[in-house]
Design a protein around this motif. Sequence first.
Motif, PDB file in Angstrom:
ATOM      1  N   ILE A  30       1.818   0.369 -14.548  1.00 31.52           N
ATOM      2  CA  ILE A  30       2.825  -0.511 -13.914  1.00 31.52           C
ATOM      3  C   ILE A  30       4.123  -0.585 -14.711  1.00 31.52           C
ATOM      4  CG2 ILE A  30       1.467  -2.035 -12.404  1.00 31.52           C
ATOM      5  CD1 ILE A  30       1.286  -4.032 -14.581  1.00 31.52           C
ATOM      6  N   GLU A  31       4.042  -0.591 -16.021  1.00 31.15           N
ATOM      7  CA  GLU A  31       5.278  -0.693 -16.827  1.00 31.15           C
ATOM      8  C   GLU A  31       6.162   0.519 -16.581  1.00 31.15           C
ATOM      9  OE1 GLU A  31       5.914  -2.178 -20.396  1.00 31.15           O
ATOM     10  OE2 GLU A  31       4.665  -3.942 -20.027  1.00 31.15           O
ATOM     11  N   GLN A  32       5.512   1.684 -16.604  1.00 32.51           N
ATOM     12  CA  GLN A  32       6.257   2.937 -16.438  1.00 32.51           C
ATOM     13  C   GLN A  32       6.884   2.997 -15.037  1.00 32.51           C
ATOM     14  OE1 GLN A  32       3.574   6.151 -15.797  1.00 32.51           O
ATOM     15  NE2 GLN A  32       5.291   6.974 -14.566  1.00 32.51           N
ATOM     16  N   ILE A  33       6.139   2.583 -14.014  1.00 36.37           N
ATOM     17  CA  ILE A  33       6.682   2.636 -12.649  1.00 36.37           C
ATOM     18  C   ILE A  33       7.758   1.564 -12.456  1.00 36.37           C
ATOM     19  CG2 ILE A  33       6.072   2.356 -10.187  1.00 36.37           C
ATOM     20  CD1 ILE A  33       3.392   3.745 -10.954  1.00 36.37           C
ATOM     21  N   ALA A  34       7.522   0.391 -13.027  1.00 33.06           N
ATOM     22  CA  ALA A  34       8.534  -0.672 -12.921  1.00 33.06           C
ATOM     23  C   ALA A  34       9.842  -0.232 -13.570  1.00 33.06           C
ATOM     24  CB  ALA A  34       8.014  -1.947 -13.583  1.00 33.06           C
ATOM     25  N   GLU A  35       9.740   0.536 -14.618  1.00 35.43           N
ATOM     26  CA  GLU A  35      10.941   0.990 -15.313  1.00 35.43           C
ATOM     27  C   GLU A  35      11.631   2.119 -14.532  1.00 35.43           C
ATOM     28  OE1 GLU A  35      10.104   1.917 -19.359  1.00 35.43           O
ATOM     29  OE2 GLU A  35      12.221   2.185 -19.862  1.00 35.43           O
ATOM     30  N   ALA A  36      10.818   3.013 -13.958  1.00 33.29           N
ATOM     31  CA  ALA A  36      11.389   4.146 -13.219  1.00 33.29           C
ATOM     32  C   ALA A  36      12.033   3.704 -11.901  1.00 33.29           C
ATOM     33  CB  ALA A  36      10.301   5.181 -12.945  1.00 33.29           C
ATOM     34  N   TYR A  37      11.521   2.614 -11.326  1.00 34.50           N
ATOM     35  CA  TYR A  37      12.058   2.117 -10.039  1.00 34.50           C
ATOM     36  C   TYR A  37      12.409   0.646 -10.221  1.00 34.50           C
ATOM     37  CZ  TYR A  37       9.845   6.407  -8.479  1.00 34.50           C
ATOM     38  OH  TYR A  37       9.477   7.722  -8.347  1.00 34.50           O
ATOM     39  N   PRO A  38      13.511   0.370 -10.950  1.00 37.68           N
ATOM     40  CA  PRO A  38      13.748  -0.991 -11.432  1.00 37.68           C
ATOM     41  C   PRO A  38      13.965  -2.048 -10.341  1.00 37.68           C
ATOM     42  CG  PRO A  38      15.419   0.542 -12.263  1.00 37.68           C
ATOM     43  CD  PRO A  38      14.509   1.327 -11.397  1.00 37.68           C
ATOM     44  N   ASP A  39      14.392  -1.644  -9.162  1.00 38.34           N
ATOM     45  CA  ASP A  39      14.608  -2.668  -8.128  1.00 38.34           C
ATOM     46  C   ASP A  39      13.508  -2.675  -7.087  1.00 38.34           C
ATOM     47  OD1 ASP A  39      17.122  -3.359  -9.241  1.00 38.34           O
ATOM     48  OD2 ASP A  39      17.909  -1.490  -8.390  1.00 38.34           O
ATOM     49  N   ALA A  40      12.514  -1.829  -7.261  1.00 39.24           N
ATOM     50  CA  ALA A  40      11.511  -1.657  -6.201  1.00 39.24           C
ATOM     51  C   ALA A  40      10.359  -2.638  -6.350  1.00 39.24           C
ATOM     52  CB  ALA A  40      10.965  -0.235  -6.246  1.00 39.24           C
ATOM     53  N   LEU A  41       9.725  -2.929  -5.222  1.00 34.21           N
ATOM     54  CA  LEU A  41       8.431  -3.610  -5.272  1.00 34.21           C
ATOM     55  C   LEU A  41       7.364  -2.542  -5.477  1.00 34.21           C
ATOM     56  CD1 LEU A  41       8.479  -6.167  -2.307  1.00 34.21           C
ATOM     57  CD2 LEU A  41       9.484  -6.381  -4.596  1.00 34.21           C
ATOM     58  N   MET A  42       6.254  -2.944  -6.075  1.00 32.05           N
ATOM     59  CA  MET A  42       5.133  -2.035  -6.269  1.00 32.05           C
ATOM     60  C   MET A  42       3.982  -2.518  -5.395  1.00 32.05           C
ATOM     61  SD  MET A  42       5.219  -1.382 -10.353  1.00 32.05           S
ATOM     62  CE  MET A  42       5.489  -3.065 -10.831  1.00 32.05           C
ATOM     63  N   ALA A  43       3.555  -1.693  -4.453  1.00 32.88           N
ATOM     64  CA  ALA A  43       2.445  -2.089  -3.571  1.00 32.88           C
ATOM     65  C   ALA A  43       1.143  -1.490  -4.089  1.00 32.88           C
ATOM     66  CB  ALA A  43       2.711  -1.628  -2.146  1.00 32.88           C
ATOM     67  N   LEU A  44       0.147  -2.336  -4.214  1.00 39.34           N
ATOM     68  CA  LEU A  44      -1.147  -1.910  -4.738  1.00 39.34           C
ATOM     69  C   LEU A  44      -2.213  -1.993  -3.659  1.00 39.34           C
ATOM     70  CD1 LEU A  44       0.529  -2.806  -7.296  1.00 39.34           C
ATOM     71  CD2 LEU A  44      -1.668  -3.351  -8.341  1.00 39.34           C
ATOM     72  N   GLY A  45      -2.931  -0.894  -3.482  1.00 41.20           N
ATOM     73  CA  GLY A  45      -4.039  -0.856  -2.538  1.00 41.20           C
ATOM     74  C   GLY A  45      -5.355  -1.039  -3.277  1.00 41.20           C
ATOM     75  N   LYS A  46      -5.904   0.064  -3.772  1.00 36.73           N
ATOM     76  CA  LYS A  46      -7.247   0.036  -4.366  1.00 36.73           C
ATOM     77  C   LYS A  46      -7.355  -0.910  -5.564  1.00 36.73           C
ATOM     78  CE  LYS A  46      -7.390   4.612  -4.379  1.00 36.73           C
ATOM     79  NZ  LYS A  46      -6.281   4.961  -3.467  1.00 36.73           N
ATOM     80  N   ALA A  47      -6.289  -0.971  -6.374  1.00 35.94           N
ATOM     81  CA  ALA A  47      -6.352  -1.867  -7.545  1.00 35.94           C
ATOM     82  C   ALA A  47      -6.440  -3.328  -7.096  1.00 35.94           C
ATOM     83  CB  ALA A  47      -5.144  -1.646  -8.443  1.00 35.94           C
ATOM     84  N   ALA A  48      -5.774  -3.646  -5.983  1.00 34.35           N
ATOM     85  CA  ALA A  48      -5.823  -5.011  -5.453  1.00 34.35           C
ATOM     86  C   ALA A  48      -7.185  -5.303  -4.830  1.00 34.35           C
ATOM     87  CB  ALA A  48      -4.715  -5.209  -4.421  1.00 34.35           C
TER      88      ALA A  48
END
Length: 367
Positions: free
Chosen positions: A306-324
């Motif tokens: 999540i840290e790496q994706i949050a940094e690569a897409y700084p304004d995006a929401l992250m949607a979680l399927g299987k982890a959720a």
Amino acid sequence: MFDSPFDAVDFAGMRLRNRFALAPMTRVSAEANGRANEAMVDHYVRYAKGGFGLLITEGIYPDQAASQGYEHQPGLADALQTESWVPIVKAVHAADSKIIAQIMHAGAQLQYNRYVEQPIGLSEQTPVATPLGLYGDQEAWYEPKPMTETDFDQVMNGFLGAIRNAQAAGFDGVELHGANGYLLHEMLSTYFNTREDKFGGSLEKRAKFILDLVKSAREMVDDDFVIGIRLSQITITDQDYQWPEGEQGFRWLVESLAEAGIDFIHTTDISVDRVALRDSDKSLAQVVREAGVALIVNGGINEDNIEQIAEAYPDALMALGKAALADPAFVRKVQGEEPVEQLDFAMLQPIANVENEMRWRAEQKDA
Ligand SMILES: Cc1cc2nc3c(=O)[nH]c(=O)nc-3n(C[C@H](O)[C@H](O)[C@H](O)COP(=O)(O)O)c2cc1C
């Protein structure tokens, strides 16, 4: 430094308490008549209490014709189905999350429908491989009836009616399901769409219905009602599909959707960063990001990336399927640096409904 994904954000006109979204997940747990029920209230509230700032519902069918794809799938097609969502929306809001309804027309990817005998599709083409056992017993795909102009009109009216119903039920917005091989995706896909009329051929023609739908929906609803779309190249049974127009075509579609009034684009893929398009070295998410459209990224997000994706897409929401699915309290736990549960597909057996999940969870506790 980048903003923490746990901080509040303004996204597509919504104030959200963080950047985590529940990905849409079909749970085939509604009443046979398509009404949402008490078990679904509890189901969705778990994710709001577990910290997800935005919930995207499972795919909901928009009309009482060929749009339903699964037995016990919920609908937003009539007044009683619409009312049945109100307790869910209210409970999620009370738990401080926003909730968006995913509107999904099954198209050729139909396993069960209580209203019609035959699916409709762009052509007679059936999906590749076989139906998913996760959602019920079905050995082979039905051959779809190629849509007539009347069918296109009815589908348009169905979507617009369901969007109106979603607003009436109190949802914060809708997500049009344009991914994973369902009808809107089939329109864009040259595998399904082999038409030679005004709905087939160039990407411009294949996308026209969707762009018209977005424009009409935008004109119809209140300004603060959010309209997004989910897009992919892959389908639920075909991870290799790529349309011929590659990255250039995808950029054109993203820009055209923005012009039509879309509020966000939700990309889904096997992993967020996979190069999905022909003639490209970018992920779907990167193309949307470059176009400056509000973005939800999805695919393989977990506690380790999540840290790496949050940094690569700084304004995006992250949607979680299987982890959720594995751990509805994922967000709260990761924020508190607690370990999260890992997914065991046994919870989705024999089918992926909430009842089976709850039975499995109770057995784990007792063991
Ligand atoms: C049980 C289950 C049901 C799903 N149902 C839907 C659905 O209704 N609509 C949709 O767009 N995607 C659906 N998906 C796909 C997920 O939203 C997500 O894109 C996929 O699981 C990949 O993301 P992940 O790696 O975070 O799980 C479903 C996935 C699972 C596991």
